[in-house]
Design an enzyme around this catalytic site. Sequence first.
Site, PDB file in Angstrom:
ATOM      1  N   ASP A  33      -4.600  -5.464  -1.005  1.00  0.00           N
ATOM      2  CA  ASP A  33      -3.384  -4.882  -1.301  1.00  0.00           C
ATOM      3  C   ASP A  33      -2.216  -5.508  -0.528  1.00  0.00           C
ATOM      4  OD1 ASP A  33      -1.691  -1.717  -0.360  1.00  0.00           O
ATOM      5  OD2 ASP A  33      -1.263  -3.393  -1.832  1.00  0.00           O
ATOM      6  N   ASP A 217       3.008  -7.315  -4.964  1.00  0.00           N
ATOM      7  CA  ASP A 217       2.236  -6.316  -4.625  1.00  0.00           C
ATOM      8  C   ASP A 217       1.119  -6.143  -5.548  1.00  0.00           C
ATOM      9  OD1 ASP A 217       2.481  -2.518  -3.846  1.00  0.00           O
ATOM     10  OD2 ASP A 217       0.959  -3.950  -3.575  1.00  0.00           O
TER      11      ASP A 217
HETATM   12  C1  LIG Z   1       5.171   2.461  -6.582  1.00  0.00           C
HETATM   13  S1  LIG Z   1       3.896   2.260  -5.814  1.00  0.00           S
HETATM   14  C2  LIG Z   1       2.411   2.785  -6.429  1.00  0.00           C
HETATM   15  C3  LIG Z   1       1.111   2.426  -5.926  1.00  0.00           C
HETATM   16  N1  LIG Z   1       0.159   2.692  -6.635  1.00  0.00           N
HETATM   17  C4  LIG Z   1      -0.338   2.305  -7.811  1.00  0.00           C
HETATM   18  O1  LIG Z   1      -0.012   1.517  -8.387  1.00  0.00           O
HETATM   19  C5  LIG Z   1      -1.507   3.179  -8.360  1.00  0.00           C
HETATM   20  C6  LIG Z   1      -2.709   2.245  -8.045  1.00  0.00           C
HETATM   21  C7  LIG Z   1      -4.012   2.916  -8.545  1.00  0.00           C
HETATM   22  C8  LIG Z   1      -4.614   2.473  -9.789  1.00  0.00           C
HETATM   23  C9  LIG Z   1      -5.748   3.149 -10.182  1.00  0.00           C
HETATM   24  C10 LIG Z   1      -6.352   3.990  -9.507  1.00  0.00           C
HETATM   25  C11 LIG Z   1      -5.592   4.348  -8.140  1.00  0.00           C
HETATM   26  C12 LIG Z   1      -4.786   3.792  -7.708  1.00  0.00           C
HETATM   27  O2  LIG Z   1      -1.417   3.073  -9.677  1.00  0.00           O
HETATM   28  C13 LIG Z   1      -0.359   3.792 -10.288  1.00  0.00           C
HETATM   29  O3  LIG Z   1       0.286   4.385  -9.627  1.00  0.00           O
HETATM   30  N2  LIG Z   1      -0.423   3.751 -11.543  1.00  0.00           N
HETATM   31  C14 LIG Z   1      -1.431   3.163 -12.407  1.00  0.00           C
HETATM   32  C15 LIG Z   1      -2.061   4.289 -13.354  1.00  0.00           C
HETATM   33  C16 LIG Z   1      -0.821   4.812 -14.308  1.00  0.00           C
HETATM   34  N3  LIG Z   1      -1.335   6.058 -15.289  1.00  0.00           N
HETATM   35  C17 LIG Z   1       0.453   5.353 -13.434  1.00  0.00           C
HETATM   36  C18 LIG Z   1       0.863   4.259 -12.476  1.00  0.00           C
HETATM   37  C19 LIG Z   1       0.878   2.375  -4.561  1.00  0.00           C
HETATM   38  O4  LIG Z   1       1.200   3.259  -4.008  1.00  0.00           O
HETATM   39  N4  LIG Z   1       0.409   0.978  -4.284  1.00  0.00           N
HETATM   40  C20 LIG Z   1      -0.006   0.903  -2.678  1.00  0.00           C
HETATM   41  C21 LIG Z   1      -1.544   0.405  -2.819  1.00  0.00           C
HETATM   42  C22 LIG Z   1      -2.349   1.205  -3.562  1.00  0.00           C
HETATM   43  C23 LIG Z   1      -2.755   2.830  -3.182  1.00  0.00           C
HETATM   44  C24 LIG Z   1      -3.510   3.655  -3.919  1.00  0.00           C
HETATM   45  C25 LIG Z   1      -5.019   2.860  -3.903  1.00  0.00           C
HETATM   46  C26 LIG Z   1      -4.691   1.593  -4.628  1.00  0.00           C
HETATM   47  C27 LIG Z   1      -3.626   0.604  -3.809  1.00  0.00           C
HETATM   48  C28 LIG Z   1       0.867   0.115  -2.126  1.00  0.00           C
HETATM   49  O5  LIG Z   1       0.758  -1.366  -2.546  1.00  0.00           O
HETATM   50  C29 LIG Z   1       2.308   0.203  -2.428  1.00  0.00           C
HETATM   51  N5  LIG Z   1       3.551   0.060  -1.263  1.00  0.00           N
HETATM   52  C30 LIG Z   1       3.840  -1.121  -1.517  1.00  0.00           C
HETATM   53  C31 LIG Z   1       4.976  -1.117  -0.522  1.00  0.00           C
HETATM   54  C32 LIG Z   1       5.125  -0.041   0.639  1.00  0.00           C
HETATM   55  C33 LIG Z   1       4.459   0.875   0.458  1.00  0.00           C
HETATM   56  C34 LIG Z   1       3.516   1.107  -0.546  1.00  0.00           C
HETATM   57  O6  LIG Z   1       2.593   2.035  -0.392  1.00  0.00           O
END
Ligand SMILES: CSC[C@H](NC(=O)[C@H](Cc1ccccc1)OC(=O)N1CCC(N)CC1)C(=O)N[C@@H](CC1CCCCC1)[C@@H](O)Cn1ccccc1=O
Length: 325
Positions: A33, A217
């Site tokens: 990440d 990201d």
């Molecule tokens: C708008 S930041 C939303 C983003 N999390 C996503 O992109 C998740 C990823 C995912 C996919 C499938 C299963 C589980 C999780 O996926 C969705 O949110 N999706 C995909 C599925 C869709 N149905 C809805 C939209 C996010 O917090 N990333 C962080 C890393 C993630 C955390 C969750 C586990 C995977 C890695 C991170 O780099 C984002 N960051 C970036 C900068 C500052 C803080 C921060 O925290």
Amino acid sequence: NDGSVTATPVDAYDSEYLCPVSIDGQILALEFDSGSSDLWVFSTSLPLSQQKGHVIFDPSKSKNWKALSGYTWNITYGDKSGASGTVGTDVVTVGGTSVSGQAVEIATQVSSQFVSDTANNGLLGLAFSSINTVKPQKQKTFFDLAKPSLSSPVFTADLKHHAPGTYDFGTINSAKYTGAITYTNVVTSKGFWEFTGSGYAVGNGSFVSSSIDAIADTGTTLIYLPDAVVTAYYQQVSGASYDSSQGGYTFPCSATLPNLTLGIGSYRAVVPGQYINYSPRGSKCFGGVQSNTGIGFSIYGDVFLKSQFVIFDGSSTPRLGFASK
Ligand SMILES: CSC[C@H](NC(=O)[C@H](Cc1ccccc1)OC(=O)N1CCC(N)CC1)C(=O)N[C@@H](CC1CCCCC1)[C@@H](O)Cn1ccccc1=O
């Protein structure tokens, strides 16, 4: 000691990419990440109910494990998922790149999203060490600790659409891209790989110059952009609309999606329209481009990154490089 590791999509939508990481011989699939800076793993310290279905790291089985007593960590991600726990150091190996004394953050609690995502056994943060969450002393990322032993202080991401890709540490493999690399300066004040995009074009439309404050990201699935860009994009998709019940733009799955061109300096990065059909949602399909409202900046996530060869250059003046492939 340069290294290369396979990044495998967890599902048919490329919603995340996992890589095998060895912690003193125990191999776990972790999400790399570039939006965070903690290396944390599912561990034997979790309640058994939260361990279910996951590959678990057991520090008691590691001869190089050194607990950091009194150290803790606690992280919450943009999607409101999170985890917390205790800390130790161990030998961590990714592809051919090995680091000793790497802070490995042991989870004692994880949110429900992580429990249910059984393919994911933790994260390896590749943003800047300034935003590591360990207290009382923040810890360095794998990339920061590996840097001195790499041929050059870089890692590259070659993520692919519905196929395994690679992360390389220490070398820029010219067989993985075509044409010239365009570099752009990075602002590290927030701890991210943050840069300014130069504009956008929808389909064969004319390029609109506009400064877009964005981060690269790998841990975010979709592309999150300013409303002006998102509305201009979906205006070209018949039947598209913002569906508040789905929390984003959806369209008929039969729709033909235009390419999205994103400018980086004078470089024009083209995201194929088919990459922007993220997944079926009810009777429609959910868009891979969504609004950045509420986030505070744009996020060039996997839907974008998998269309490019990306260089994360951690030299004294950090920069991002992009090339076609
Ligand atoms: C708008 S930041 C939303 C983003 N999390 C996503 O992109 C998740 C990823 C995912 C996919 C499938 C299963 C589980 C999780 O996926 C969705 O949110 N999706 C995909 C599925 C869709 N149905 C809805 C939209 C996010 O917090 N990333 C962080 C890393 C993630 C955390 C969750 C586990 C995977 C890695 C991170 O780099 C984002 N960051 C970036 C900068 C500052 C803080 C921060 O925290």
